[in-house]
Write a protein that holds these residues in place. Sequence first.
Motif, PDB file in Angstrom:
ATOM      1  N   SER A  95       0.862  -1.187   0.000  1.00 57.65           N
ATOM      2  CA  SER A  95       0.000   0.000   0.000  1.00 57.65           C
ATOM      3  C   SER A  95       0.890   1.225   0.000  1.00 57.65           C
ATOM      4  N   THR A  96       0.712   2.073  -1.007  1.00 58.04           N
ATOM      5  CA  THR A  96       1.654   3.187  -1.172  1.00 58.04           C
ATOM      6  C   THR A  96       1.156   4.536  -0.644  1.00 58.04           C
ATOM      7  N   ASP A  97      -0.201   4.670  -0.405  1.00 58.70           N
ATOM      8  CA  ASP A  97      -0.710   5.971   0.055  1.00 58.70           C
ATOM      9  C   ASP A  97      -1.248   5.944   1.472  1.00 58.70           C
ATOM     10  N   GLY A  98      -1.169   4.831   2.140  1.00 56.01           N
ATOM     11  CA  GLY A  98      -1.622   4.730   3.524  1.00 56.01           C
ATOM     12  C   GLY A  98      -3.118   4.681   3.676  1.00 56.01           C
ATOM     13  N   LYS A  99      -3.866   4.408   2.583  1.00 53.40           N
ATOM     14  CA  LYS A  99      -5.328   4.417   2.656  1.00 53.40           C
ATOM     15  C   LYS A  99      -5.869   3.095   2.138  1.00 53.40           C
ATOM     16  N   MET A 100      -7.189   2.866   2.519  1.00 54.14           N
ATOM     17  CA  MET A 100      -7.880   1.697   2.014  1.00 54.14           C
ATOM     18  C   MET A 100      -9.237   2.135   1.484  1.00 54.14           C
ATOM     19  N   LYS A 101      -9.909   1.244   0.795  1.00 56.30           N
ATOM     20  CA  LYS A 101     -11.202   1.602   0.213  1.00 56.30           C
ATOM     21  C   LYS A 101     -12.141   0.411   0.242  1.00 56.30           C
ATOM     22  N   VAL A 102     -13.435   0.758   0.129  1.00 55.88           N
ATOM     23  CA  VAL A 102     -14.458  -0.262   0.023  1.00 55.88           C
ATOM     24  C   VAL A 102     -15.491   0.246  -0.997  1.00 55.88           C
ATOM     25  N   THR A 103     -15.872  -0.584  -1.895  1.00 44.27           N
ATOM     26  CA  THR A 103     -16.844  -0.215  -2.926  1.00 44.27           C
ATOM     27  C   THR A 103     -18.154  -0.946  -2.651  1.00 44.27           C
ATOM     28  N   VAL A 104     -19.255  -0.169  -2.619  1.00 44.19           N
ATOM     29  CA  VAL A 104     -20.563  -0.762  -2.322  1.00 44.19           C
ATOM     30  C   VAL A 104     -21.583  -0.297  -3.357  1.00 44.19           C
ATOM     31  N   LYS A 105     -22.674  -1.058  -3.468  1.00 42.49           N
ATOM     32  CA  LYS A 105     -23.823  -0.667  -4.274  1.00 42.49           C
ATOM     33  C   LYS A 105     -24.943  -0.260  -3.311  1.00 42.49           C
ATOM     34  N   PRO A 106     -25.274   1.052  -3.260  1.00 40.75           N
ATOM     35  CA  PRO A 106     -26.297   1.523  -2.299  1.00 40.75           C
ATOM     36  C   PRO A 106     -27.653   0.895  -2.571  1.00 40.75           C
ATOM     37  N   LYS A 107     -28.403   0.727  -1.490  1.00 44.81           N
ATOM     38  CA  LYS A 107     -29.753   0.168  -1.582  1.00 44.81           C
ATOM     39  C   LYS A 107     -30.741   1.181  -0.999  1.00 44.81           C
ATOM     40  N   GLY A 108     -31.961   1.189  -1.559  1.00 41.65           N
ATOM     41  CA  GLY A 108     -33.012   2.061  -1.025  1.00 41.65           C
ATOM     42  C   GLY A 108     -32.851   3.510  -1.483  1.00 41.65           C
ATOM     43  N   ASN A 109     -33.695   4.371  -0.832  1.00 42.88           N
ATOM     44  CA  ASN A 109     -33.661   5.799  -1.151  1.00 42.88           C
ATOM     45  C   ASN A 109     -32.545   6.469  -0.379  1.00 42.88           C
ATOM     46  N   SER A 163     -31.056   1.972  -6.150  1.00 44.97           N
ATOM     47  CA  SER A 163     -30.260   2.807  -7.050  1.00 44.97           C
ATOM     48  C   SER A 163     -29.344   1.944  -7.888  1.00 44.97           C
ATOM     49  N   ILE A 164     -28.998   2.455  -9.015  1.00 42.25           N
ATOM     50  CA  ILE A 164     -28.120   1.741  -9.942  1.00 42.25           C
ATOM     51  C   ILE A 164     -26.724   2.356  -9.876  1.00 42.25           C
ATOM     52  N   GLY A 165     -25.650   1.501  -9.858  1.00 39.46           N
ATOM     53  CA  GLY A 165     -24.270   1.999  -9.807  1.00 39.46           C
ATOM     54  C   GLY A 165     -23.591   1.636  -8.506  1.00 39.46           C
ATOM     55  N   SER A 166     -22.448   2.282  -8.233  1.00 40.52           N
ATOM     56  CA  SER A 166     -21.645   1.971  -7.043  1.00 40.52           C
ATOM     57  C   SER A 166     -21.086   3.238  -6.432  1.00 40.52           C
ATOM     58  N   VAL A 167     -20.706   3.079  -5.171  1.00 42.13           N
ATOM     59  CA  VAL A 167     -20.109   4.187  -4.417  1.00 42.13           C
ATOM     60  C   VAL A 167     -18.799   3.693  -3.805  1.00 42.13           C
ATOM     61  N   GLN A 168     -17.763   4.493  -3.942  1.00 42.99           N
ATOM     62  CA  GLN A 168     -16.457   4.103  -3.363  1.00 42.99           C
ATOM     63  C   GLN A 168     -16.193   4.972  -2.159  1.00 42.99           C
ATOM     64  N   VAL A 169     -15.891   4.265  -1.066  1.00 42.31           N
ATOM     65  CA  VAL A 169     -15.630   4.950   0.203  1.00 42.31           C
ATOM     66  C   VAL A 169     -14.161   4.758   0.549  1.00 42.31           C
ATOM     67  N   GLN A 170     -13.501   5.809   0.889  1.00 37.47           N
ATOM     68  CA  GLN A 170     -12.063   5.769   1.216  1.00 37.47           C
ATOM     69  C   GLN A 170     -11.867   5.901   2.716  1.00 37.47           C
ATOM     70  N   ILE A 171     -10.906   5.064   3.249  1.00 30.47           N
ATOM     71  CA  ILE A 171     -10.595   5.069   4.685  1.00 30.47           C
ATOM     72  C   ILE A 171      -9.167   5.585   4.839  1.00 30.47           C
ATOM     73  N   GLU A 172      -8.955   6.466   5.771  1.00 31.16           N
ATOM     74  CA  GLU A 172      -7.670   7.117   5.946  1.00 31.16           C
ATOM     75  C   GLU A 172      -6.709   6.269   6.800  1.00 31.16           C
TER      76      GLU A 172
END
Length: 590
Positions: free
Chosen positions: A164-178, A220-229
């Motif tokens: 890991s070169t930037d000290g961060k991690m990520k998780v990608t999810v597909k949101p559900k609901g409104n 909803s259609i698509g994905s969301v990427q969340v970054q962890i510091e």
Amino acid sequence: MNRKWIKRIIAMVLVVLLLGGGYFIYRRFQAPGASANANYMVARAQIGDIEINVSASGTVVAAVTQEVVPLISGTVEKLEVKEGDRVKEGDVIAVIDDESLQQEIEKIESNLKQQNLSLSKLKDSLSDYYIKAPADGRVKFLKAKVGEDVGTTTRTYGALAIISTDGKMKVTVKPKGNVSLVEGEKVLVRLEDGTEVEGTVVETALDQMAGQQYSQAGTSIGSVQVQIERDDLPIGAKATVLKHDENSGEYVAIGEGTLDVNQGVNVTGNNGKISVIYVKENSMVKRGDNLFKLDDSDVRANIESQNLTIEQTQKELESKKSLLGNTEVKSPINGIITSLNVKVGDQVQQGRAIATIVDPAQLNVVVAVDELDIPKVKIGQKARVKVDAFPDMVFEGEVIKIADIGQSSGGGVTTFDVTISIKDPGDIRIGMSATAEIQVESKKGVVLIPIEAVQERNGEKYVLVASSSLQNKEESEGETADGSASAPETTGGGGAEGRRFVTRNRSVSAQSGSSFGEISFRRVEIGLTNETYAEVISGVEEGEEVLIPVSSSTTTQNSWQGMFPGFGGMRGAFPQGGFDRSRVPSNTRR
């Protein structure tokens, strides 16, 4: 014929038979002198020294023979000697051109350079056996294990490890609901082990109109990427992303995904087995740090071998350079040049002889000893050497070598070469004929009698002893045959050196009352014997006189046998007037 005459005739026949038998008995048992005077030698037992010698003939040879060898290869430029010349140690024999040596040195130096270059390449290749960190960062996804092939691990997992070169991690999810999410919005990331960390929405790929909310109904259609510091969380762990609901004040789950590095570099390998792992998962590394070491035993063995080769080449080079000053071939000893194998212009090889030198001052004699005598000969035994060219001289010697293999001398006889060193050779020259008497056994200060006095019967040894001899022990001169003149003492030889036996000739009859007194046949125990003397261990004392018959005629010999039936004839005869044993005995077996 009447009975009276028959009786008279029988009586006359009996008388004749009695007279004839009596005469026969008289002749049988009377002393030899009754039929013919028997001559005897008389010898007094004396204290002396005895030795057994083995005699053999041979040739004088050089004790020291030295080959002259050049220390360098090259062409003979000059010869300083010829065959037959006398030289001293250090004298120049030949001069060799060293041009070929110079060429050898240049060739070795070139080889040495190539060997060092190969060694350098081998050492450089050792760095290829280390897998290093391609960037600064944290080690993640460590799948490599000691003993595994890196190529296999890479193909199976896609990498040996990820950094890991930037000290961060990520998780990608597909949101559900409104759900409404915008970039930069803070969310909560909850791991399955209960760990909760803050995340930031960094990317949305939802199917929506710009500035509008998501559809009122459905997913909803698509994905969301969340970054962890932070990047110390386990890669691949399941995570749930939650958004804070302002109305209810609670967190609402948006979706689930798995943790991954945000920015990373894969560490891979093609072949080789891992022998060392320097890091652990979540270890921090710098670019160029060692992560893994592959098995380099083969290349290290090659390096060790190359080092040995270089070491040997260096020694060879030093040796050749040390020979540059050895263009002069010198004599190793004082001596005579017996062979010279080269001439000016000839090519010579290092270590190959060009001449032979012998030292005439150190000589040996090599004699051929009969196979029956060789078991008696031992290293270190003393010897007397006589050289044909000097018949009146006896040289001292010592056995220094005995051949292990014999040589056939014809007639079924095998001999073994025995080498004897000559103590002071004087004017003896190589090639002269010589005879050696090797002293194989000796005793000093023992009772000795002439060997001819000893007789054998049924395996026992006997001698004739005069009973009056003890009374005449102090007598130093004997009577002659007629008893009117004295005979001189004769000097013993062959080991009884410096001793003398009193001997005399007499015509006697072997019966009581003879000039010897009572004559007895006495059993004796004999020790060492040679051709001249016998050692008496028991049975005869010093000063006693023993009789030796002189076989001057057949009558005398027969008389001896008649006196003592069953005993064989004498071994030898003494000359009239005394016996002389000053000669050196030749091959004598005990």
